[in-house]
Design a protein around this motif. Structure first.
Motif, PDB file in Angstrom:
ATOM      1  N   GLU A 193     -81.556  65.935  80.203  1.00  0.00           N
ATOM      2  CA  GLU A 193     -81.565  64.720  79.387  1.00  0.00           C
ATOM      3  C   GLU A 193     -80.189  64.057  79.404  1.00  0.00           C
ATOM      4  O   GLU A 193     -80.084  62.827  79.463  1.00  0.00           O
ATOM      5  N   MET A 194     -79.130  64.862  79.368  1.00  0.00           N
ATOM      6  CA  MET A 194     -77.774  64.311  79.412  1.00  0.00           C
ATOM      7  C   MET A 194     -77.555  63.519  80.697  1.00  0.00           C
ATOM      8  O   MET A 194     -77.028  62.395  80.667  1.00  0.00           O
ATOM      9  N   ASN A 195     -77.962  64.052  81.813  1.00  0.00           N
ATOM     10  CA  ASN A 195     -77.787  63.361  83.098  1.00  0.00           C
ATOM     11  C   ASN A 195     -78.542  62.034  83.120  1.00  0.00           C
ATOM     12  O   ASN A 195     -78.030  61.015  83.598  1.00  0.00           O
ATOM     13  N   ALA A 196     -79.768  62.050  82.597  1.00  0.00           N
ATOM     14  CA  ALA A 196     -80.574  60.830  82.585  1.00  0.00           C
ATOM     15  C   ALA A 196     -79.933  59.766  81.691  1.00  0.00           C
ATOM     16  O   ALA A 196     -79.868  58.585  82.048  1.00  0.00           O
ATOM     17  N   LEU A 197     -79.427  60.182  80.538  1.00  0.00           N
ATOM     18  CA  LEU A 197     -78.813  59.233  79.607  1.00  0.00           C
ATOM     19  C   LEU A 197     -77.489  58.690  80.142  1.00  0.00           C
ATOM     20  O   LEU A 197     -77.149  57.525  79.916  1.00  0.00           O
ATOM     21  N   TRP A 198     -76.759  59.522  80.850  1.00  0.00           N
ATOM     22  CA  TRP A 198     -75.473  59.089  81.402  1.00  0.00           C
ATOM     23  C   TRP A 198     -75.668  57.963  82.406  1.00  0.00           C
ATOM     24  O   TRP A 198     -74.929  56.973  82.408  1.00  0.00           O
ATOM     25  N   SER A 199     -76.682  58.094  83.215  1.00  0.00           N
ATOM     26  CA  SER A 199     -76.997  57.013  84.156  1.00  0.00           C
ATOM     27  C   SER A 199     -77.495  55.781  83.419  1.00  0.00           C
ATOM     28  O   SER A 199     -77.162  54.644  83.760  1.00  0.00           O
ATOM     29  N   PHE A 200     -78.286  56.011  82.380  1.00  0.00           N
ATOM     30  CA  PHE A 200     -78.880  54.918  81.619  1.00  0.00           C
ATOM     31  C   PHE A 200     -77.814  54.069  80.925  1.00  0.00           C
ATOM     32  O   PHE A 200     -77.928  52.843  80.825  1.00  0.00           O
ATOM     33  N   THR A 201     -76.760  54.699  80.426  1.00  0.00           N
ATOM     34  CA  THR A 201     -75.709  53.969  79.710  1.00  0.00           C
ATOM     35  C   THR A 201     -74.719  53.280  80.639  1.00  0.00           C
ATOM     36  O   THR A 201     -73.885  52.494  80.179  1.00  0.00           O
ATOM     37  N   GLY A 202     -74.807  53.566  81.927  1.00  0.00           N
ATOM     38  CA  GLY A 202     -73.800  53.033  82.836  1.00  0.00           C
ATOM     39  C   GLY A 202     -72.500  53.787  82.740  1.00  0.00           C
ATOM     40  O   GLY A 202     -71.424  53.236  82.938  1.00  0.00           O
ATOM     41  N   TYR A 203     -72.614  55.079  82.387  1.00  0.00           N
ATOM     42  CA  TYR A 203     -71.460  56.001  82.361  1.00  0.00           C
ATOM     43  C   TYR A 203     -70.430  55.596  81.306  1.00  0.00           C
ATOM     44  O   TYR A 203     -69.244  55.481  81.583  1.00  0.00           O
ATOM     45  N   GLN A 204     -70.912  55.365  80.094  1.00  0.00           N
ATOM     46  CA  GLN A 204     -70.031  54.983  78.996  1.00  0.00           C
ATOM     47  C   GLN A 204     -70.120  55.987  77.854  1.00  0.00           C
ATOM     48  O   GLN A 204     -71.156  56.615  77.654  1.00  0.00           O
ATOM     49  N   SER A 205     -69.034  56.097  77.098  1.00  0.00           N
ATOM     50  CA  SER A 205     -69.014  56.978  75.927  1.00  0.00           C
ATOM     51  C   SER A 205     -69.863  56.367  74.810  1.00  0.00           C
ATOM     52  O   SER A 205     -69.981  55.142  74.708  1.00  0.00           O
ATOM     53  N   PHE A 206     -70.422  57.219  73.957  1.00  0.00           N
ATOM     54  CA  PHE A 206     -71.258  56.713  72.874  1.00  0.00           C
ATOM     55  C   PHE A 206     -71.428  57.769  71.785  1.00  0.00           C
ATOM     56  O   PHE A 206     -71.328  58.975  72.028  1.00  0.00           O
ATOM     57  N   PHE A 207     -71.714  57.286  70.563  1.00  0.00           N
ATOM     58  CA  PHE A 207     -72.031  58.173  69.451  1.00  0.00           C
ATOM     59  C   PHE A 207     -73.397  58.816  69.672  1.00  0.00           C
ATOM     60  O   PHE A 207     -74.326  58.188  70.209  1.00  0.00           O
ATOM     61  N   VAL A 208     -73.534  60.083  69.211  1.00  0.00           N
ATOM     62  CA  VAL A 208     -74.818  60.784  69.242  1.00  0.00           C
ATOM     63  C   VAL A 208     -75.142  61.261  67.819  1.00  0.00           C
ATOM     64  O   VAL A 208     -74.312  61.177  66.912  1.00  0.00           O
ATOM     65  N   GLY A 209     -76.335  61.760  67.643  1.00  0.00           N
ATOM     66  CA  GLY A 209     -76.806  62.173  66.326  1.00  0.00           C
ATOM     67  C   GLY A 209     -76.353  63.556  65.920  1.00  0.00           C
ATOM     68  O   GLY A 209     -77.188  64.406  65.572  1.00  0.00           O
ATOM     69  N   LEU A 210     -75.057  63.805  65.965  1.00  0.00           N
ATOM     70  CA  LEU A 210     -74.470  65.057  65.508  1.00  0.00           C
ATOM     71  C   LEU A 210     -73.360  64.760  64.514  1.00  0.00           C
ATOM     72  O   LEU A 210     -72.625  63.792  64.673  1.00  0.00           O
ATOM     73  N   SER A 211     -73.252  65.600  63.507  1.00  0.00           N
ATOM     74  CA  SER A 211     -72.128  65.480  62.575  1.00  0.00           C
ATOM     75  C   SER A 211     -71.765  66.863  62.067  1.00  0.00           C
ATOM     76  O   SER A 211     -72.577  67.797  62.097  1.00  0.00           O
ATOM     77  N   GLN A 212     -70.517  66.970  61.628  1.00  0.00           N
ATOM     78  CA  GLN A 212     -70.005  68.248  61.146  1.00  0.00           C
ATOM     79  C   GLN A 212     -70.128  68.308  59.626  1.00  0.00           C
ATOM     80  O   GLN A 212     -69.708  67.403  58.919  1.00  0.00           O
ATOM     81  N   THR A 213     -70.733  69.359  59.163  1.00  0.00           N
ATOM     82  CA  THR A 213     -70.912  69.535  57.734  1.00  0.00           C
ATOM     83  C   THR A 213     -69.836  70.477  57.204  1.00  0.00           C
ATOM     84  O   THR A 213     -68.972  70.943  57.951  1.00  0.00           O
ATOM     85  N   GLY A 214     -69.892  70.767  55.929  1.00  0.00           N
ATOM     86  CA  GLY A 214     -68.932  71.692  55.358  1.00  0.00           C
ATOM     87  C   GLY A 214     -68.972  73.046  56.036  1.00  0.00           C
ATOM     88  O   GLY A 214     -70.028  73.522  56.452  1.00  0.00           O
ATOM     89  N   GLY A 215     -67.817  73.651  56.177  1.00  0.00           N
ATOM     90  CA  GLY A 215     -67.751  74.956  56.834  1.00  0.00           C
ATOM     91  C   GLY A 215     -67.686  74.875  58.333  1.00  0.00           C
ATOM     92  O   GLY A 215     -67.740  75.902  59.020  1.00  0.00           O
TER      93      GLY A 215
END
Length: 289
Positions: A193-215
Motif C-alpha cells: 500500500e505504501m508503494n502504491a500511495l507513494w506513486s499516487f502522491t507524486g512522491y511527496q511527503s504527507f500527514f497520515v492517520g497516526l498520532s502519539q498518545t500519552g506514554g
C-alpha cells in the motif's frame, strides 16, 4: 434451551445469507453479485432492483468475459438467467438497460434463438440460449457504479479509495477535512500500500492517520497500534517521547514524527462505495442453560 434472537445490525457490506456480496470489478467499472439461490425472471429482476442494480446481460465485451468467468468457476455447471427478455414481440430481446440484442457484441456461442422455447435468455459457460421466463435459475446482479465517492481515486493494490490534498494543513485540520467527506486520514497497512500511495502522491511527503498518545504509544485514527501497520520509521526506530506528535511519510517512504501544528500535505482514505448498504436482520440461535 434454544432462544432465537433477532439482531439488527448496520453493515457497510452486506453478507446476504448464501448470496454473498457485491464485489467491485475494475475491468467492467461496476459491481457484481452472484445469486446461487434460484429464481425466475420476475423474482430475479426484483431482487436486483431492490439493490439498485439490474439483472446482468452481456451488453459489453468486458461483461461477457466477466459473466463467462463467473459461470465457468462454479462447481456445478448450470445456466444463469440473464436480464435480456423478449418483451414486446417474440424476437425483440432487450436488456434491462434497454440494449437490444442485435446491438450487443457478437457472441459466437449463442444458440439460434427459438421464441417457441421461451422469451428469456440464459447463459452457461459455453452457450447462450432461450428459456421460459418461469425457469428457476441462479442469476447475477450488476450495477455500473464507480468504486469511490466524490473525487476519490480507487487503487486496486489496496482496494480502497484515496484523495490527496497538496494544500498544507495542520494534522487536526486535515483530519477534520477527511471526516467531513466521510473518510479519515490515511492508515497505511503494509509496504504494498505504501508503494502504491507513494506513486499516487507524486512522491511527496504527507500527514497520515497516526498520532502519539500519552506514554509514547502510537495509534492510528482507526484504533490500531502502529505495530500492526506499516511500521518503517525514518531513523529505524519508533519514537517514544512523552510529547504529542503526529505521523507523516517523508521522502524516504518512512514514517516520521511531525509537529501536529505544522502545515503539511495530507491524504484521506475511504472504503470503496459498497452496494447493499442497509440495515438487515441476522437471526442467531444461542444456547443457554
Amino acid at each position: 434451551m434454544l432462544k432465537t434472537i433477532i439482531l439488527f445490525v448496520l453493515l457497510s457490506v452486506v453478507f446476504d445469507g448464501s448470496y454473498g456480496k457485491f464485489v467491485y470489478r475494475e475491468d467492467i467499472g461496476g459491481w457484481i453479485k452472484v445469486f446461487k439461490v434460484v429464481a425466475n425472471y420476475s423474482e430475479a429482476s426484483a431482487q436486483c432492483r431492490d439493490r439498485e442494480a439490474v439483472l446482468a446481460s452481456p451488453i459489453t465485451e468486458e461483461l461477457i468475459l466477466e459473466l463467462k468467468t463467473i459461470i465457468a468457476a462454479q462447481k456445478h455447471p448450470t445456466s444463469y438467467l440473464l436480464g435480456t427478455m423478449a418483451r414486446d414481440s417474440p424476437n425483440s430481446f432487450v436488456s434491462e438497460e434497454g440494449v437490444a440484442l442485435e446491438d450487443m457484441p457478437e457472441m459466437d456461442f449463442m444458440d439460434k434463438l427459438n421464441p417457441d422455447y421461451g422469451r428469456c435468455l440464459a447463459m452457461s459457460k459455453d452457450r447462450v440460449h432461450v428459456v421460459p421466463c418461469s425457469s428457476k435459475l441462479p442469476y447475477i446482479c450488476y450495477v455500473k457504479r464507480a468504486a469511490c465517492n466524490l473525487d476519490y481515486t480507487y487503487l486496486s493494490e489496496s482496494r480502497k479509495c484515496y484523495k490527496f490534498y497538496i494544500t498544507p494543513a495542520t494534522w487536526s485540520d486535515a483530519s477534520n477535512v477527511c471526516k467531513a467527506e466521510g473518510a479519515h486520514l490515511v492508515v497505511i497497512n503494509d509496504r504494498s500500500e505504501m508503494n502504491a500511495l507513494w506513486s499516487f502522491t507524486g512522491y511527496q511527503s504527507f500527514f497520515v492517520g497516526l498520532s502519539q498518545t500519552g506514554g509514547g504509544n502510537w495509534m492510528s485514527v482507526t484504533g490500531q497500534p502502529v505495530e500492526d501497520l506499516y511500521n518503517l520509521w525514518y531513523y529505524g526506530y519508533k519514537p517514544s517521547d512523552d510529547a504529542l506528535f503526529c505521523g507523516s511519510i517523508e521522502s524516504s517512504q518512512k514514517l516520521f514524527k511531525a509537529d501536529c501544528n505544522t502545515a503539511m500535505s495530507f491524504m484521506c482514505e475511504s472504503s470503496i462505495n459498497y452496494i447493499d448498504r442497509k440495515v438487515i436482520f441476522h437471526e442467531k440461535k444461542l444456547k443457554s442453560d
